[in-house]
Design an enzyme around this catalytic site. Structure first.
Site, mmCIF file in Angstrom:
data_model
loop_
_atom_site.group_PDB
_atom_site.id
_atom_site.type_symbol
_atom_site.label_atom_id
_atom_site.label_comp_id
_atom_site.label_asym_id
_atom_site.label_seq_id
_atom_site.Cartn_x
_atom_site.Cartn_y
_atom_site.Cartn_z
ATOM 1 N N ASP A 9 8.933 -65.305 -3.538
ATOM 2 C CA ASP A 9 8.256 -64.004 -3.564
ATOM 3 C C ASP A 9 9.237 -62.965 -4.090
ATOM 4 O OD1 ASP A 9 6.270 -62.033 -3.111
ATOM 5 O OD2 ASP A 9 7.237 -61.470 -1.233
ATOM 6 N N SER A 10 8.698 -61.826 -4.516
ATOM 7 C CA SER A 10 9.560 -60.720 -4.940
ATOM 8 C C SER A 10 10.283 -60.105 -3.743
ATOM 9 C CB SER A 10 8.721 -59.656 -5.637
ATOM 10 O OG SER A 10 7.778 -59.139 -4.723
ATOM 11 N N TYR A 41 8.101 -56.203 -8.099
ATOM 12 C CA TYR A 41 7.887 -56.741 -9.442
ATOM 13 C C TYR A 41 6.766 -55.992 -10.183
ATOM 14 C CZ TYR A 41 10.738 -61.048 -8.907
ATOM 15 O OH TYR A 41 11.741 -61.955 -8.774
ATOM 16 N N GLY A 42 5.883 -55.375 -9.411
ATOM 17 C CA GLY A 42 4.681 -54.745 -9.988
ATOM 18 C C GLY A 42 4.925 -53.918 -11.235
ATOM 19 N N CYS A 72 3.586 -64.590 -4.555
ATOM 20 C CA CYS A 72 3.592 -63.205 -5.042
ATOM 21 C C CYS A 72 2.508 -63.128 -6.092
ATOM 22 C CB CYS A 72 4.969 -62.921 -5.646
ATOM 23 S SG CYS A 72 5.076 -61.423 -6.626
ATOM 24 N N ASN A 73 1.578 -62.192 -5.908
ATOM 25 C CA ASN A 73 0.460 -62.084 -6.845
ATOM 26 C C ASN A 73 0.918 -61.717 -8.252
ATOM 27 O OD1 ASN A 73 -2.486 -62.045 -5.482
ATOM 28 N ND2 ASN A 73 -0.933 -61.491 -4.000
ATOM 29 N N THR A 74 1.877 -60.789 -8.326
ATOM 30 C CA THR A 74 2.353 -60.340 -9.633
ATOM 31 C C THR A 74 2.989 -61.504 -10.385
ATOM 32 O OG1 THR A 74 2.768 -58.180 -8.651
ATOM 33 C CG2 THR A 74 3.802 -58.624 -10.772
ATOM 34 N N GLU A 151 8.073 -52.716 2.060
ATOM 35 C CA GLU A 151 9.469 -53.100 1.785
ATOM 36 C C GLU A 151 10.460 -52.126 2.421
ATOM 37 O OE1 GLU A 151 11.004 -55.753 0.194
ATOM 38 O OE2 GLU A 151 9.107 -56.786 -0.072
ATOM 39 N N CYS A 183 -2.031 -58.760 -2.869
ATOM 40 C CA CYS A 183 -0.574 -58.614 -2.889
ATOM 41 C C CYS A 183 -0.126 -59.094 -1.522
ATOM 42 C CB CYS A 183 -0.176 -57.148 -3.108
ATOM 43 S SG CYS A 183 1.607 -56.872 -2.964
ATOM 44 N N THR A 184 0.842 -60.000 -1.494
ATOM 45 C CA THR A 184 1.205 -60.598 -0.199
ATOM 46 C C THR A 184 1.882 -59.597 0.741
ATOM 47 O OG1 THR A 184 3.089 -61.606 -1.333
ATOM 48 C CG2 THR A 184 1.224 -63.024 -0.831
ATOM 49 N N HIS A 185 2.179 -58.398 0.244
ATOM 50 C CA HIS A 185 2.701 -57.367 1.148
ATOM 51 C C HIS A 185 1.591 -56.738 1.992
ATOM 52 C CE1 HIS A 185 6.066 -57.596 -1.643
ATOM 53 N NE2 HIS A 185 6.795 -56.964 -0.762
#
Lengths: 271, 271
Positions: A9-10, A41-42, A72-74, A151, A183-185
């Site tokens: 993941d980012s 990363y977005g 990570c979706n991005t 984050e 988005c996994t966040h």
């Protein structure tokens, strides 16, 4: 098969995938790397995202992983196809499982997506949603500020509620009955999102859904861990602060972990 | 890929799979065969079940199906492994998806299974449940009389409630939090089962869950139907009364269908 599943993941968002894997697949060993030093990363270019992700993948491959999960979706939007062609192990992204779950859950056929700019712009969610059902109405909305909330570990602040409410207004106006947290966040602030959207809206946690695909593909490819050995191991790496990662992970996973720091020099040297 | 998905069942129970496929995968063509003349399969010998199922499969293969769904738990328990080895198309049974969904949903780890005698005796559900998570507590209970309630179209009678309540008492005593409806006939009486078990128990519809695996494997194997053509077709066959099949299907699928009768002679001649 004893080999671990690699997860990248980012940052810390992929821990939503880890948590679900620990719960549903307690016999599977996991190796996680979060690129916190270069997160988010977005807003990055596709070239940067591909370079960074490839570095993370190369690091994980040294551990002889049997499957790669791009949590990570991005990174999924930009690199999944390339990596699926390049690697000879199954590569699972978070976008398809999220899309399939939304298709399964929606009743009205009005599906919403919130994600980073890159993910929204990639139209990957629409691709998988419409591949299954071309009649779905899909509304997409980039919510990059949500990533920073998580984050920076500021998601308990009163500011968080205000930011979320303001951002989601267009989605409320569209009257979607299913909202993909693309988005996994985002699942880390799902309480606030649910409160804002109302109880009638089903939230789809793309990371959590990913474990469904992981679980199916492990058994379809016959590479599951044995349930007879008691040597499941979890290893965590971050390019950022190991201490901050430990704190967020302990809160989210509800168990203490020890993260190791990996320098960007070491990652870049792998190329 | 335009080819249809073949679906077989001992009777009408597999229509729960069809209903979900129509909803989630509206671009996929389906061919269904129900062996109502020889239903129920539950009390039959493994040899009979294998012979009958193979006849149904051979019938479906003539339509150039791209995937086979064994929408009957009993037939899955007895024939899935054999058919997976024999056929060069993906073969999806209903047991694994039901087991995986129960593992996903349970919180207490106490999972119940109701099914036919053959399915219970096969221990296939336990196999898939424990393969994923050896810590689950599983209670199994054969409820063969439920199949007759459905096949005889008597499930609206006051008798149905009494039968269900009496049968499920041991499962209530075990305090499971998740109950697998391990027979594709059972979702047709899920209202009565839910009322009997109480709101705190999550029912798993193994047929419905099967479409999740179908959906993942279609895209993993890259054999999905195009979403651009409007020529989705549905064909239904039964070895029993086409008229009775039409009636139950119309009620369950909420749309009229026209079923064709296939004689056992024709099926047996295929061997």
């Amino acid at each position: 098969m004893k080999q671990p599943i690699g997860i990248l993941d980012s940052g810390v968002g992929g821990l939503t995938v880890v948590k679900e894997a620990m719960r549903q697949l307690p016999h599977e060993s996991l190796i996680y790397i979060g690129d916190n030093a270069r997160c988010p990363y977005g807003p990055r270019t596709n070239e940067e995202i591909l370079t960074y992700t490839t570095q993370l993948v190369d690091y994980l491959l040294k551990f002889n992983i049997k499957m790669l999960v791009i949590a990570c979706n991005t990174a999924t939007a930009v690199t999944a196809k390339v990596l699926q062609e390049r690697l000879d192990i199954p590569v699972i992204g978070v976008i398809k499982p999220g899309a399939l779950a939304a298709n399964r859950k929606t009743v009205s056929g009005k599906v919403g997506l919130i994600a980073t700019e890159t993910t929204v712009r990639s139209h990957f969610y629409e691709h998988f949603l419409w591949q299954k059902n071309a009649h779905l109405e899909v509304t997409s909305l980039a919510c990059p500020s949500f990533v920073n909330l998580v984050e920076s570990h500021e998601y308990h602040s009163p500011l968080a509620k205000q930011v979320v409410k303001k951002q989601l207004q267009p989605m409320i106006d569209q009257q979607v009955d299913t909202l993909i947290l693309g988005c996994t966040h985002f699942p880390i602030i799902s309480d606030i999102i649910q409160m804002t959207m109302g109880d009638g809206v089903t939230l789809i946690d793309s990371g959590k859904e990913t474990i469904s695909e992981v679980s199916y593909i492990l058994s379809y490819e016959n590479i599951e861990a044995s349930n007879e050995e008691n040597d499941t191991s979890y290893q965590f790496f971050t390019t950022g602060s190991a201490q901050m990662f430990d704190e967020i992970a302990a809160e989210w996973l509800e168990k203490p972990i020890t993260t190791k720091h990996v320098s960007l020099n070491e990652l870049e040297g792998d190329e």
